[in-house]
Design a protein around this motif. Structure first.
Motif, PDB file in Angstrom:
ATOM      1  N   GLN A 169       0.727  -1.312   0.041  1.00  0.00           N
ATOM      2  CA  GLN A 169       0.037   0.045   0.054  1.00  0.00           C
ATOM      3  C   GLN A 169       0.992   1.217  -0.196  1.00  0.00           C
ATOM      4  N   ILE A 170       1.971   1.405   0.746  1.00  0.00           N
ATOM      5  CA  ILE A 170       2.661   2.530   0.871  1.00  0.00           C
ATOM      6  C   ILE A 170       3.445   2.649  -0.189  1.00  0.00           C
ATOM      7  N   ALA A 171       3.886   1.405  -0.825  1.00  0.00           N
ATOM      8  CA  ALA A 171       4.777   1.611  -2.127  1.00  0.00           C
ATOM      9  C   ALA A 171       3.927   1.988  -3.035  1.00  0.00           C
ATOM     10  N   LYS A 172       2.656   1.694  -3.418  1.00  0.00           N
ATOM     11  CA  LYS A 172       2.033   2.350  -4.358  1.00  0.00           C
ATOM     12  C   LYS A 172       1.630   3.704  -3.980  1.00  0.00           C
ATOM     13  N   VAL A 173       1.334   4.318  -2.925  1.00  0.00           N
ATOM     14  CA  VAL A 173       1.273   5.958  -2.701  1.00  0.00           C
ATOM     15  C   VAL A 173       2.466   6.510  -3.142  1.00  0.00           C
TER      16      VAL A 173
END
Length: 230
Positions: A169-173
């Motif tokens: 999730q954080i990598a996508k953001v």
């Protein structure tokens, strides 16, 4: 060639069938993190095909700097999500129904289908809906009734359905924010930008300075390190 054509048709069909799931999943990926001053939301129904905008990122650097205690100017960035390499035809857009948002800078974010569905072609958004339905059933309520009584409409955190959890999730953001930063920087130094009306140039330059997108990228990185430490 026959197999290639078949696969292309399959991918196009999947894209159309699951498009309704993509925007809420994209928005939840950002909003579940709870980073002050950073949120995502869907566009107007007309915007995808007329304005090349699937979703918006909304950034408020003042809110980020003050941990949400103060609000500043909200800057909207138009996001065109795509499963193929392409560029928006018009990088800057004025939305008639939302003229108060000013000129909207648009970026293209290249994605993959597996960011939205598993190997069985079930979307992660549908998984969230199924989880909510199960919770509603436990208390003898319909999903719609249950949603009205719960925070976040009764939906679980998106990290629970992503294969890579919060790390994914954080990598996508971070990827999306970095894409915005890079494309905006290039555009502000382009010939196309220099040909815009002076007033539009001024607003975009001011937004580019005020958005402080590197601070949002750093905030996402801090959150990732906190998750790792925990």
């Amino acid at each position: 060639n026959k197999e290639y054509t078949k696969e292309e048709a399959r991918r196009d069909n999947l894209q159309q069938e699951t498009a309704k799931d993509h925007s809420p999943l994209f928005a939840k990926t950002f909003n579940d993190l709870g980073i002050d001053g950073l949120k995502a939301e869907g566009s107007l129904p007309r915007s995808d095909y007329l304005d090349e905008i699937d979703d918006y990122l909304v950034l408020d650097s003042k809110s980020l700097e003050t941990n949400g205690e103060q609000e500043g100017k909200e800057i909207y960035i138009g996001i065109q999500r795509s499963f193929s390499e392409k560029k928006v035809k018009r990088p800057v857009e004025l939305i008639p129904e939302q003229i108060d948002r000013g000129p909207i800078f648009k970026v293209t974010v290249i994605e993959k289908l597996d960011e939205y569905m598993d190997e069985n072609e079930e979307t992660y958004w549908q998984k969230l809906l199924n989880m909510r339905t199960a919770k509603a059933k436990e208390v003898s309520m319909s999903p719609d009734q249950y949603a009205k009584t719960q925070r976040n409409e009764g939906l679980s955190a998106i990290a629970k359905v992503l294969p890579g959890g919060e790390k994914q999730q954080i990598a996508k953001v971070q990827t999306v924010l970095e894409t915005v930063r890079n494309q905006l920087k290039i555009y502000l130094h382009s010939l196309e930008f220099s040909n815009l009306p002076p007033r539009i140039q001024r607003i975009l330059k001011e937004n580019g300075q005020e958005i402080k997108i590197s601070n949002f990228i750093a905030a996402a990185e801090d959150l990732k390190q906190e998750k790792i430490a925990a």
